[in-house]
Design a protein around this motif. Sequence first.
Motif, PDB file in Angstrom:
ATOM      1  N   SER A  19       0.866  -1.165   0.000  1.00  0.00           N
ATOM      2  CA  SER A  19       0.000   0.000   0.000  1.00  0.00           C
ATOM      3  C   SER A  19       0.911   1.227   0.000  1.00  0.00           C
ATOM      4  CB  SER A  19      -0.899  -0.122   1.229  1.00  0.00           C
ATOM      5  OG  SER A  19      -1.077   1.071   1.871  1.00  0.00           O
ATOM      6  N   LYS A  30      -2.445  -1.295  -3.298  1.00  0.00           N
ATOM      7  CA  LYS A  30      -3.580  -0.664  -2.608  1.00  0.00           C
ATOM      8  C   LYS A  30      -3.354   0.839  -2.564  1.00  0.00           C
ATOM      9  CE  LYS A  30      -2.409  -3.574   0.662  1.00  0.00           C
ATOM     10  NZ  LYS A  30      -2.269  -4.101   2.037  1.00  0.00           N
ATOM     11  N   ARG A  31      -4.412   1.587  -2.885  1.00  0.00           N
ATOM     12  CA  ARG A  31      -4.267   3.042  -2.893  1.00  0.00           C
ATOM     13  C   ARG A  31      -5.368   3.721  -2.092  1.00  0.00           C
ATOM     14  NH1 ARG A  31      -3.146   2.082  -8.484  1.00  0.00           N
ATOM     15  NH2 ARG A  31      -0.935   2.355  -8.901  1.00  0.00           N
ATOM     16  N   GLY A  32      -5.839   3.109  -1.034  1.00  0.00           N
ATOM     17  CA  GLY A  32      -6.856   3.724  -0.173  1.00  0.00           C
ATOM     18  C   GLY A  32      -8.060   4.162  -0.980  1.00  0.00           C
ATOM     19  N   GLY A  54      -8.419   3.648  -4.855  1.00  0.00           N
ATOM     20  CA  GLY A  54      -8.632   2.357  -5.525  1.00  0.00           C
ATOM     21  C   GLY A  54      -7.422   1.447  -5.489  1.00  0.00           C
ATOM     22  N   PHE A 112     -14.618   2.257  -4.883  1.00  0.00           N
ATOM     23  CA  PHE A 112     -16.062   2.392  -4.705  1.00  0.00           C
ATOM     24  C   PHE A 112     -16.331   3.670  -3.911  1.00  0.00           C
ATOM     25  CE2 PHE A 112     -15.637  -2.091  -5.659  1.00  0.00           C
ATOM     26  CZ  PHE A 112     -16.694  -2.277  -6.542  1.00  0.00           C
ATOM     27  N   GLU A 116     -16.456   6.691   4.653  1.00  0.00           N
ATOM     28  CA  GLU A 116     -15.554   5.964   5.549  1.00  0.00           C
ATOM     29  C   GLU A 116     -15.952   6.197   7.004  1.00  0.00           C
ATOM     30  OE1 GLU A 116     -11.274   5.752   4.385  1.00  0.00           O
ATOM     31  OE2 GLU A 116     -10.976   6.635   6.350  1.00  0.00           O
ATOM     32  N   PRO A 140     -11.433   3.252   9.047  1.00  0.00           N
ATOM     33  CA  PRO A 140     -10.505   2.775   8.015  1.00  0.00           C
ATOM     34  C   PRO A 140      -9.740   1.507   8.394  1.00  0.00           C
ATOM     35  CG  PRO A 140      -9.552   4.652   9.180  1.00  0.00           C
ATOM     36  CD  PRO A 140     -10.952   4.480   9.712  1.00  0.00           C
ATOM     37  N   GLY A 149      -8.412  -2.047   8.899  1.00  0.00           N
ATOM     38  CA  GLY A 149      -8.731  -3.372   8.368  1.00  0.00           C
ATOM     39  C   GLY A 149      -8.987  -3.400   6.876  1.00  0.00           C
ATOM     40  N   ALA A 150      -9.045  -2.229   6.221  1.00  0.00           N
ATOM     41  CA  ALA A 150      -9.338  -2.214   4.770  1.00  0.00           C
ATOM     42  C   ALA A 150      -8.291  -3.010   3.996  1.00  0.00           C
ATOM     43  CB  ALA A 150      -9.379  -0.781   4.248  1.00  0.00           C
ATOM     44  N   GLY A 151      -7.029  -2.772   4.314  1.00  0.00           N
ATOM     45  CA  GLY A 151      -5.956  -3.439   3.591  1.00  0.00           C
ATOM     46  C   GLY A 151      -5.977  -4.946   3.820  1.00  0.00           C
ATOM     47  N   ASN A 166     -11.156  -4.958  -4.104  1.00  0.00           N
ATOM     48  CA  ASN A 166     -11.481  -3.535  -4.057  1.00  0.00           C
ATOM     49  C   ASN A 166     -12.792  -3.328  -3.290  1.00  0.00           C
ATOM     50  OD1 ASN A 166     -10.402  -1.086  -5.169  1.00  0.00           O
ATOM     51  ND2 ASN A 166     -12.162  -0.984  -6.555  1.00  0.00           N
ATOM     52  N   GLY A 199     -12.286  -4.170   0.620  1.00  0.00           N
ATOM     53  CA  GLY A 199     -11.668  -3.058   1.346  1.00  0.00           C
ATOM     54  C   GLY A 199     -12.661  -1.936   1.570  1.00  0.00           C
ATOM     55  N   ARG A 210     -15.944   5.920  -7.518  1.00  0.00           N
ATOM     56  CA  ARG A 210     -15.465   7.306  -7.485  1.00  0.00           C
ATOM     57  C   ARG A 210     -15.032   7.719  -8.881  1.00  0.00           C
ATOM     58  NH1 ARG A 210     -14.387   9.092  -2.173  1.00  0.00           N
ATOM     59  NH2 ARG A 210     -14.260   7.283  -0.817  1.00  0.00           N
TER      60      ARG A 210
HETATM   61  P1  ATP Z   1      -4.962  -0.553   6.591  1.00  0.00           P
HETATM   62  O1  ATP Z   1      -3.491  -0.609   6.963  1.00  0.00           O
HETATM   63  O2  ATP Z   1      -5.703   0.634   7.160  1.00  0.00           O
HETATM   64  O3  ATP Z   1      -5.718  -1.820   6.795  1.00  0.00           O
HETATM   65  P2  ATP Z   1      -3.900  -0.311   3.863  1.00  0.00           P
HETATM   66  O4  ATP Z   1      -3.143   0.975   3.881  1.00  0.00           O
HETATM   67  O5  ATP Z   1      -3.143  -1.593   3.804  1.00  0.00           O
HETATM   68  O6  ATP Z   1      -5.014  -0.316   5.008  1.00  0.00           O
HETATM   69  P3  ATP Z   1      -5.742   0.844   1.969  1.00  0.00           P
HETATM   70  O7  ATP Z   1      -5.081   1.234   0.706  1.00  0.00           O
HETATM   71  O8  ATP Z   1      -6.127   1.890   2.951  1.00  0.00           O
HETATM   72  O9  ATP Z   1      -4.873  -0.330   2.609  1.00  0.00           O
HETATM   73  O10 ATP Z   1      -7.085   0.055   1.629  1.00  0.00           O
HETATM   74  C1  ATP Z   1      -7.096  -1.133   0.876  1.00  0.00           C
HETATM   75  C2  ATP Z   1      -8.114  -1.062  -0.233  1.00  0.00           C
HETATM   76  O11 ATP Z   1      -9.427  -0.896   0.323  1.00  0.00           O
HETATM   77  C3  ATP Z   1      -7.927   0.130  -1.182  1.00  0.00           C
HETATM   78  O12 ATP Z   1      -6.984  -0.159  -2.197  1.00  0.00           O
HETATM   79  C4  ATP Z   1      -9.345   0.301  -1.705  1.00  0.00           C
HETATM   80  O13 ATP Z   1      -9.602  -0.696  -2.688  1.00  0.00           O
HETATM   81  C5  ATP Z   1     -10.189  -0.010  -0.477  1.00  0.00           C
HETATM   82  N1  ATP Z   1     -10.453   1.230   0.296  1.00  0.00           N
HETATM   83  C6  ATP Z   1      -9.811   1.651   1.414  1.00  0.00           C
HETATM   84  N2  ATP Z   1     -10.302   2.841   1.848  1.00  0.00           N
HETATM   85  C7  ATP Z   1     -11.292   3.161   0.988  1.00  0.00           C
HETATM   86  C8  ATP Z   1     -12.216   4.277   0.879  1.00  0.00           C
HETATM   87  N3  ATP Z   1     -12.229   5.273   1.758  1.00  0.00           N
HETATM   88  N4  ATP Z   1     -13.086   4.274  -0.149  1.00  0.00           N
HETATM   89  C9  ATP Z   1     -13.110   3.269  -1.053  1.00  0.00           C
HETATM   90  N5  ATP Z   1     -12.281   2.210  -1.011  1.00  0.00           N
HETATM   91  C10 ATP Z   1     -11.379   2.151  -0.013  1.00  0.00           C
END
Ligand code: ATP
Length: 319
Positions: free
Chosen positions: A195, A229-231, A234, A250, A254, A257, A259-261, A286, A289, A318
């Motif tokens: 990420s 992963k790009r938060g 996408g 999508f 939020e 946040p 657990g998304a990754g 996608n 997350g 988005r």
């Molecule tokens: P974390 O360490 O908080 O669990 P991370 O930094 O490993 O997360 P993120 O990139 O934040 O990972 O999130 C993983 C994926 O979840 C993103 O690539 C995207 O597909 C989805 N996602 C996360 N946040 C959002 C958001 N606010 N809106 C839409 N999709 C999101």
Amino acid sequence: LGPTVTIGEILVEIVATTPGNGFAEPQPLYGPYPSGAPAIFIDQCGRMGGAAAMIGAVGADDFGRLNLDRLRRDGVDVSAVAVVPDLPTGSAFVRYRADGGRDFVFNMWTSAAGRIGWTPEAEALIARAGHLHVMGTLLGHRQVWEMIARAAPALKARGGTVSLDPNLRPELASDGDLRARLDRIVALSDLILPSGEELYIAAGLDPAIGESAALHRLFNAGVREIALKRGAAGSSALLADGTRHDAAAFAVTETDPTGAGDCFGGAYVACRRLGMAPAMALTYANAAGARNVTVRGPMEGAGTRDELDRFIAETGRRA
Ligand code: ATP
């Protein structure tokens, strides 16, 4: 081949209901919620329908039962999760600051999680595993690293696969020992799920070098697939043969946040192991997350395949 396995901490998360700075005054709390990055990953894997199992340790208390019940309900084999009689299940108290940052009070390696180690059940599970997922945070934990360092090559030698979430902080990745561990696990990884800057940390390169040079370095090291992963921007799937798929995020609101990754990773790995093509795995990841950030609690928003199908059909992207 056998189940997807991960090793690591199982915790409860307890969340402050009000933003603020730290936990220095009494306040109302939400939770406890089942948590721990590897636990969230494997729960999402199980919910997706892939064979999933975990090596970890909990206390003989309600926090441990909460986690074991959840993981079992979602199809995760917990036969290699030790129940430690004399230590509590790990916990993380989290408070979101008004600036979006987070403050934690952890009881992690001083809890039952500190007892993770080889047991007959863990040995048996690794002997029949088809895939090992490694959390980068654990490379700094000697005892767990030694398990990973033994399990990953053994798995590869009998045709299994390995994935890595290189969620290491940059200052840790420049430590000599950790760098060597990271390079070793990268060389054993078929799939990496970084990420942001973690792409460059995994590649051992400065971000100024650019994305394609970092990808090139990782593919040269033997990695076959990278899910970026790009938060809220996408995600992308990049293959060693030069194929690239991009997925717009999508459009969701939020709520939490955390657990998304891990949900992204759990869905991606499960889908690939179920035989789906990278583009379809990326769509589910996608969605997993994004769905998870709409619900309070780090794994409360993990989705089954049906729930994610509904989420995908009903949720816009988005721009
Ligand atoms: P974390 O360490 O908080 O669990 P991370 O930094 O490993 O997360 P993120 O990139 O934040 O990972 O999130 C993983 C994926 O979840 C993103 O690539 C995207 O597909 C989805 N996602 C996360 N946040 C959002 C958001 N606010 N809106 C839409 N999709 C999101």
